[in-house]
Motif scaffolding. Structure first.
Motif, PDB file in Angstrom:
ATOM      1  N   LEU A   1       5.309  -1.908  11.048  1.00 24.79           N
ATOM      2  CA  LEU A   1       5.975  -3.055  11.672  1.00 24.79           C
ATOM      3  C   LEU A   1       6.151  -2.786  13.160  1.00 24.79           C
ATOM      4  N   TRP A   2       5.919  -3.814  13.962  1.00 24.74           N
ATOM      5  CA  TRP A   2       6.193  -3.761  15.386  1.00 24.74           C
ATOM      6  C   TRP A   2       7.320  -4.747  15.634  1.00 24.74           C
TER       7      TRP A   2
ATOM      8  N   ASN B   1       8.326  -0.653  19.654  1.00 24.01           N
ATOM      9  CA  ASN B   1       9.330  -0.559  18.592  1.00 24.01           C
ATOM     10  C   ASN B   1       8.617  -0.566  17.238  1.00 24.01           C
ATOM     11  N   ILE B   2       8.121   0.614  16.838  1.00 23.50           N
ATOM     12  CA  ILE B   2       7.347   0.733  15.603  1.00 23.50           C
ATOM     13  C   ILE B   2       8.221   1.307  14.494  1.00 23.50           C
ATOM     14  N   SER B   3       8.055   0.744  13.307  1.00 24.07           N
ATOM     15  CA  SER B   3       8.723   1.286  12.122  1.00 24.07           C
ATOM     16  C   SER B   3       7.789   1.084  10.926  1.00 24.07           C
ATOM     17  N   ILE B   4       8.207   1.609   9.800  1.00 25.69           N
ATOM     18  CA  ILE B   4       7.425   1.455   8.580  1.00 25.69           C
ATOM     19  C   ILE B   4       8.248   0.627   7.604  1.00 25.69           C
ATOM     20  N   GLN B   5       7.624  -0.384   7.028  1.00 27.08           N
ATOM     21  CA  GLN B   5       8.323  -1.277   6.117  1.00 27.08           C
ATOM     22  C   GLN B   5       8.828  -0.514   4.899  1.00 27.08           C
TER      23      GLN B   5
ATOM     24  N   ASP C   1      12.879  14.353   9.696  1.00 26.59           N
ATOM     25  CA  ASP C   1      12.943  12.932   9.393  1.00 26.59           C
ATOM     26  C   ASP C   1      11.496  12.484   9.257  1.00 26.59           C
ATOM     27  N   ILE C   2      11.034  12.398   8.043  1.00 26.01           N
ATOM     28  CA  ILE C   2       9.621  12.167   7.764  1.00 26.01           C
ATOM     29  C   ILE C   2       9.138  10.852   8.360  1.00 26.01           C
ATOM     30  N   GLU C   3       9.919   9.814   8.217  1.00 25.04           N
ATOM     31  CA  GLU C   3       9.480   8.521   8.745  1.00 25.04           C
ATOM     32  C   GLU C   3       9.280   8.583  10.251  1.00 25.04           C
TER      33      GLU C   3
ATOM     34  N   ILE D   1       1.674   7.594  14.360  1.00 26.32           N
ATOM     35  CA  ILE D   1       1.077   6.257  14.322  1.00 26.32           C
ATOM     36  C   ILE D   1       1.095   5.620  15.706  1.00 26.32           C
ATOM     37  N   LYS D   2       2.122   5.912  16.486  1.00 27.08           N
ATOM     38  CA  LYS D   2       2.202   5.369  17.854  1.00 27.08           C
ATOM     39  C   LYS D   2       1.012   5.808  18.702  1.00 27.08           C
TER      40      LYS D   2
END
Length: 190
Positions: free
Chosen positions: A29-30, A46-50, A82-84, A91-92
């Motif tokens: 997710l961006w 602002n990247i995250s994983i759903q 913190d794995i995520e 990924i960035k």
């Protein structure tokens, strides 16, 4: 299931790896938007994983099986991972389009896996086999092992120097167990 057989430090490592498996193939997710929802106004930094609720439940069950209950303080296991956030960092480094490719996503996750395993002391002979079995059960949570998860499982095999026949046998046992659990649940719920 077999996680109880591991020492505390290796239980922690297995949970970290299980989290990596769970996060590795979830959508990126961006600014809270999927790739298809991106607009010119989207903050691409602002990247995250759903999140996936089923995967979160599975990780919690794994922690309970390990004897870890309540609020879990990773510092007691001398790890502060913190794995995520580690996966997001890798990924960035990818282009936006590459984040949709399984090979590129798997490469980002493999870096985190290698970092987790490189700081680990020598394993007892049974430890990588137990960990691989549990990893397969995590990967099979939705019935199939994704391409990214398959790459991570093979990378674990390579890094732990497990022979192909052990990998194949553990995979088969995990698939059979997963199938039997699914059949039992279906039978009970009928």
């Amino acid at each position: 299931m077999l996680i109880r057989l591991l020492p505390d430090q290796e239980k922690n490592l297995l949970i970290d790896i299980a989290e990596l498996l769970a996060f590795s193939d979830n959508p990126v997710l961006w600014d809270g938007k999927t790739y298809d929802e991106l607009t010119a106004d989207t903050d691409l930094s602002n990247i995250s994983i759903q999140a996936n609720e089923k995967e979160n439940e599975l990780i919690e069950e794994l922690k309970q099986s390990a004897g870890i209950t309540g609020i879990w303080d990773r510092s007691i296991f001398s790890r502060n991972a913190d794995i995520e956030s580690r996966l997001v960092k890798n990924i960035k480094a990818l282009s936006i389009h590459k984040t949709q490719e399984s090979i590129a996503r798997a490469s980002a996750a493999k870096i985190v896996l290698a970092e987790l395993l490189e700081s680990q002391d020598e394993f007892r002979p049974e430890t990588p086999k137990i960990m691989l079995f549990e990893m397969f059960l995590v990967a099979l949570r939705d019935g199939v092992v994704s391409a990214i998860e398959q790459e991570l499982l093979h990378e674990f095999k390579k890094l732990c120097k497990l022979p192909d026949f052990i990998f194949d046998e553990i995979k088969e046992r995990a698939e059979v167990l997963n199938s039997e659990i699914s059949k039992t649940i279906s039978l009970v719920l009928e």
